[in-house]
Motif scaffolding. Structure first.
Motif, PDB file in Angstrom:
ATOM      1  N   PRO A 187       0.833  -1.211   0.000  1.00  0.00           N
ATOM      2  CA  PRO A 187       0.000   0.000   0.000  1.00  0.00           C
ATOM      3  C   PRO A 187       0.865   1.258   0.000  1.00  0.00           C
ATOM      4  O   PRO A 187       1.909   1.303   0.665  1.00  0.00           O
ATOM      5  N   LEU A 188       0.451   2.254  -0.755  1.00  0.00           N
ATOM      6  CA  LEU A 188       1.214   3.485  -0.897  1.00  0.00           C
ATOM      7  C   LEU A 188       0.491   4.613  -0.159  1.00  0.00           C
ATOM      8  O   LEU A 188      -0.553   5.094  -0.594  1.00  0.00           O
ATOM      9  N   ALA A 189       1.057   5.008   0.984  1.00  0.00           N
ATOM     10  CA  ALA A 189       0.473   6.081   1.795  1.00  0.00           C
ATOM     11  C   ALA A 189       0.821   7.447   1.219  1.00  0.00           C
ATOM     12  O   ALA A 189       1.819   7.613   0.519  1.00  0.00           O
ATOM     13  N   SER A 190      -0.029   8.417   1.487  1.00  0.00           N
ATOM     14  CA  SER A 190       0.192   9.830   1.124  1.00  0.00           C
ATOM     15  C   SER A 190       0.310  10.071  -0.376  1.00  0.00           C
ATOM     16  O   SER A 190       0.976  11.016  -0.797  1.00  0.00           O
ATOM     17  N   ALA A 191      -0.329   9.226  -1.168  1.00  0.00           N
ATOM     18  CA  ALA A 191      -0.396   9.464  -2.611  1.00  0.00           C
ATOM     19  C   ALA A 191      -1.642  10.306  -2.890  1.00  0.00           C
ATOM     20  O   ALA A 191      -2.688  10.092  -2.281  1.00  0.00           O
ATOM     21  N   ASN A 192      -1.529  11.275  -3.771  1.00  0.00           N
ATOM     22  CA  ASN A 192      -2.667  12.122  -4.123  1.00  0.00           C
ATOM     23  C   ASN A 192      -3.413  11.492  -5.299  1.00  0.00           C
ATOM     24  O   ASN A 192      -2.829  11.256  -6.357  1.00  0.00           O
ATOM     25  N   VAL A 193      -4.689  11.208  -5.103  1.00  0.00           N
ATOM     26  CA  VAL A 193      -5.517  10.549  -6.114  1.00  0.00           C
ATOM     27  C   VAL A 193      -6.555  11.535  -6.636  1.00  0.00           C
ATOM     28  O   VAL A 193      -7.257  12.175  -5.844  1.00  0.00           O
ATOM     29  N   SER A 194      -6.645  11.665  -7.961  1.00  0.00           N
ATOM     30  CA  SER A 194      -7.655  12.510  -8.595  1.00  0.00           C
ATOM     31  C   SER A 194      -8.618  11.617  -9.361  1.00  0.00           C
ATOM     32  O   SER A 194      -8.186  10.727 -10.107  1.00  0.00           O
ATOM     33  N   ILE A 195      -9.924  11.837  -9.156  1.00  0.00           N
ATOM     34  CA  ILE A 195     -10.929  11.018  -9.840  1.00  0.00           C
ATOM     35  C   ILE A 195     -12.007  11.895 -10.470  1.00  0.00           C
ATOM     36  O   ILE A 195     -12.143  13.071 -10.125  1.00  0.00           O
ATOM     37  N   THR A 196     -12.741  11.279 -11.392  1.00  0.00           N
ATOM     38  CA  THR A 196     -14.001  11.846 -11.843  1.00  0.00           C
ATOM     39  C   THR A 196     -15.086  10.828 -11.532  1.00  0.00           C
ATOM     40  O   THR A 196     -14.832   9.623 -11.508  1.00  0.00           O
ATOM     41  N   LEU A 197     -16.268  11.332 -11.267  1.00  0.00           N
ATOM     42  CA  LEU A 197     -17.433  10.495 -11.017  1.00  0.00           C
ATOM     43  C   LEU A 197     -18.534  10.997 -11.931  1.00  0.00           C
ATOM     44  O   LEU A 197     -18.955  12.150 -11.836  1.00  0.00           O
ATOM     45  N   THR A 198     -18.966  10.143 -12.869  1.00  0.00           N
ATOM     46  CA  THR A 198     -20.010  10.508 -13.812  1.00  0.00           C
ATOM     47  C   THR A 198     -21.338   9.974 -13.307  1.00  0.00           C
ATOM     48  O   THR A 198     -21.465   8.788 -13.014  1.00  0.00           O
ATOM     49  N   THR A 199     -22.316  10.866 -13.207  1.00  0.00           N
ATOM     50  CA  THR A 199     -23.643  10.503 -12.710  1.00  0.00           C
ATOM     51  C   THR A 199     -24.462   9.858 -13.825  1.00  0.00           C
ATOM     52  O   THR A 199     -24.095   9.933 -15.002  1.00  0.00           O
ATOM     53  N   PRO A 200     -25.588   9.235 -13.486  1.00  0.00           N
ATOM     54  CA  PRO A 200     -26.428   8.618 -14.517  1.00  0.00           C
ATOM     55  C   PRO A 200     -26.878   9.597 -15.613  1.00  0.00           C
ATOM     56  O   PRO A 200     -27.073   9.198 -16.759  1.00  0.00           O
ATOM     57  N   GLY A 249     -25.024  12.031 -16.735  1.00  0.00           N
ATOM     58  CA  GLY A 249     -23.861  12.484 -17.488  1.00  0.00           C
ATOM     59  C   GLY A 249     -23.101  13.625 -16.852  1.00  0.00           C
ATOM     60  O   GLY A 249     -22.070  14.053 -17.383  1.00  0.00           O
ATOM     61  N   THR A 250     -23.575  14.143 -15.728  1.00  0.00           N
ATOM     62  CA  THR A 250     -22.844  15.190 -15.022  1.00  0.00           C
ATOM     63  C   THR A 250     -21.538  14.600 -14.495  1.00  0.00           C
ATOM     64  O   THR A 250     -21.528  13.504 -13.946  1.00  0.00           O
ATOM     65  N   VAL A 251     -20.441  15.330 -14.673  1.00  0.00           N
ATOM     66  CA  VAL A 251     -19.138  14.851 -14.224  1.00  0.00           C
ATOM     67  C   VAL A 251     -18.705  15.647 -12.989  1.00  0.00           C
ATOM     68  O   VAL A 251     -18.610  16.873 -13.037  1.00  0.00           O
ATOM     69  N   LEU A 252     -18.472  14.919 -11.909  1.00  0.00           N
ATOM     70  CA  LEU A 252     -17.959  15.502 -10.670  1.00  0.00           C
ATOM     71  C   LEU A 252     -16.486  15.128 -10.562  1.00  0.00           C
ATOM     72  O   LEU A 252     -16.074  14.100 -11.092  1.00  0.00           O
ATOM     73  N   SER A 253     -15.702  15.941  -9.901  1.00  0.00           N
ATOM     74  CA  SER A 253     -14.279  15.606  -9.752  1.00  0.00           C
ATOM     75  C   SER A 253     -13.826  15.900  -8.336  1.00  0.00           C
ATOM     76  O   SER A 253     -14.440  16.690  -7.611  1.00  0.00           O
ATOM     77  N   GLY A 254     -12.740  15.232  -7.953  1.00  0.00           N
ATOM     78  CA  GLY A 254     -12.187  15.460  -6.630  1.00  0.00           C
ATOM     79  C   GLY A 254     -10.811  14.856  -6.524  1.00  0.00           C
ATOM     80  O   GLY A 254     -10.390  14.062  -7.372  1.00  0.00           O
ATOM     81  N   ALA A 267      -7.858  13.610  -3.254  1.00  0.00           N
ATOM     82  CA  ALA A 267      -7.572  13.408  -1.838  1.00  0.00           C
ATOM     83  C   ALA A 267      -6.364  12.494  -1.713  1.00  0.00           C
ATOM     84  O   ALA A 267      -5.971  11.827  -2.669  1.00  0.00           O
ATOM     85  N   SER A 268      -5.794  12.456  -0.519  1.00  0.00           N
ATOM     86  CA  SER A 268      -4.606  11.637  -0.267  1.00  0.00           C
ATOM     87  C   SER A 268      -4.967  10.309   0.383  1.00  0.00           C
ATOM     88  O   SER A 268      -5.899  10.236   1.185  1.00  0.00           O
ATOM     89  N   THR A 269      -4.185   9.298   0.041  1.00  0.00           N
ATOM     90  CA  THR A 269      -4.385   7.976   0.630  1.00  0.00           C
ATOM     91  C   THR A 269      -3.902   7.955   2.076  1.00  0.00           C
ATOM     92  O   THR A 269      -3.010   8.708   2.464  1.00  0.00           O
ATOM     93  N   GLY A 270      -4.488   7.052   2.851  1.00  0.00           N
ATOM     94  CA  GLY A 270      -4.066   6.853   4.229  1.00  0.00           C
ATOM     95  C   GLY A 270      -2.917   5.861   4.295  1.00  0.00           C
ATOM     96  O   GLY A 270      -2.386   5.419   3.265  1.00  0.00           O
ATOM     97  N   ALA A 271      -2.552   5.466   5.494  1.00  0.00           N
ATOM     98  CA  ALA A 271      -1.448   4.526   5.702  1.00  0.00           C
ATOM     99  C   ALA A 271      -1.697   3.193   5.017  1.00  0.00           C
ATOM    100  O   ALA A 271      -0.755   2.492   4.641  1.00  0.00           O
ATOM    101  N   ASP A 272      -2.982   2.850   4.821  1.00  0.00           N
ATOM    102  CA  ASP A 272      -3.348   1.587   4.174  1.00  0.00           C
ATOM    103  C   ASP A 272      -3.443   1.705   2.656  1.00  0.00           C
ATOM    104  O   ASP A 272      -3.847   0.771   1.973  1.00  0.00           O
ATOM    105  N   GLY A 273      -3.062   2.875   2.108  1.00  0.00           N
ATOM    106  CA  GLY A 273      -3.104   3.082   0.664  1.00  0.00           C
ATOM    107  C   GLY A 273      -4.489   3.363   0.122  1.00  0.00           C
ATOM    108  O   GLY A 273      -4.679   3.470  -1.076  1.00  0.00           O
ATOM    109  N   ARG A 274      -5.479   3.509   1.002  1.00  0.00           N
ATOM    110  CA  ARG A 274      -6.871   3.701   0.573  1.00  0.00           C
ATOM    111  C   ARG A 274      -7.333   5.147   0.735  1.00  0.00           C
ATOM    112  O   ARG A 274      -6.921   5.841   1.653  1.00  0.00           O
ATOM    113  N   VAL A 275      -8.222   5.530  -0.156  1.00  0.00           N
ATOM    114  CA  VAL A 275      -8.931   6.795  -0.042  1.00  0.00           C
ATOM    115  C   VAL A 275     -10.355   6.552  -0.542  1.00  0.00           C
ATOM    116  O   VAL A 275     -10.565   5.796  -1.495  1.00  0.00           O
ATOM    117  N   THR A 276     -11.315   7.129   0.143  1.00  0.00           N
ATOM    118  CA  THR A 276     -12.715   6.980  -0.241  1.00  0.00           C
ATOM    119  C   THR A 276     -13.292   8.342  -0.541  1.00  0.00           C
ATOM    120  O   THR A 276     -13.162   9.273   0.256  1.00  0.00           O
TER     121      THR A 276
END
Length: 84
Positions: free
Chosen positions: A26-39, A41-46, A48-57
């Protein structure tokens, strides 16, 4: 007349785990950029950084029902190169 149901929003989650290629560590403190497309077609973006377990929600709020599509756009961390 009740407006509660019509106005209610629900949470939409996208979880990402970042690991080091080859070791799956797991890679901690990595900055992750995502897009989330709604049903619709609207595109949201965000980002955030991963935690010690390499996860970000990521969490979004929406009134829409249907399929949402999450895409990782980029992952950055000094000394590493993103390889989708």
């Amino acid at each position: 007349m009740s407006w509660g149901h019509w106005l209610s929003r629900h949470n939409v989650y996208a979880a990402v785990t970042v690991v080091e290629q080859g070791t799956n560590t797991p890679l901690a403190s990595a900055n992750v950029s995502i897009t989330l497309t709604t049903p619709s077609g609207t595109v949201l973006s965000g980002s955030a950084s991963t935690g010690a377990d390499g996860r970000v929600t990521f969490r979004g709020r929406s009134r829409e029902h249907g399929t949402y599509i999450a895409n990782v756009i980029n992952v950055t961390k000094d000394g590493y190169t993103y390889n989708p």
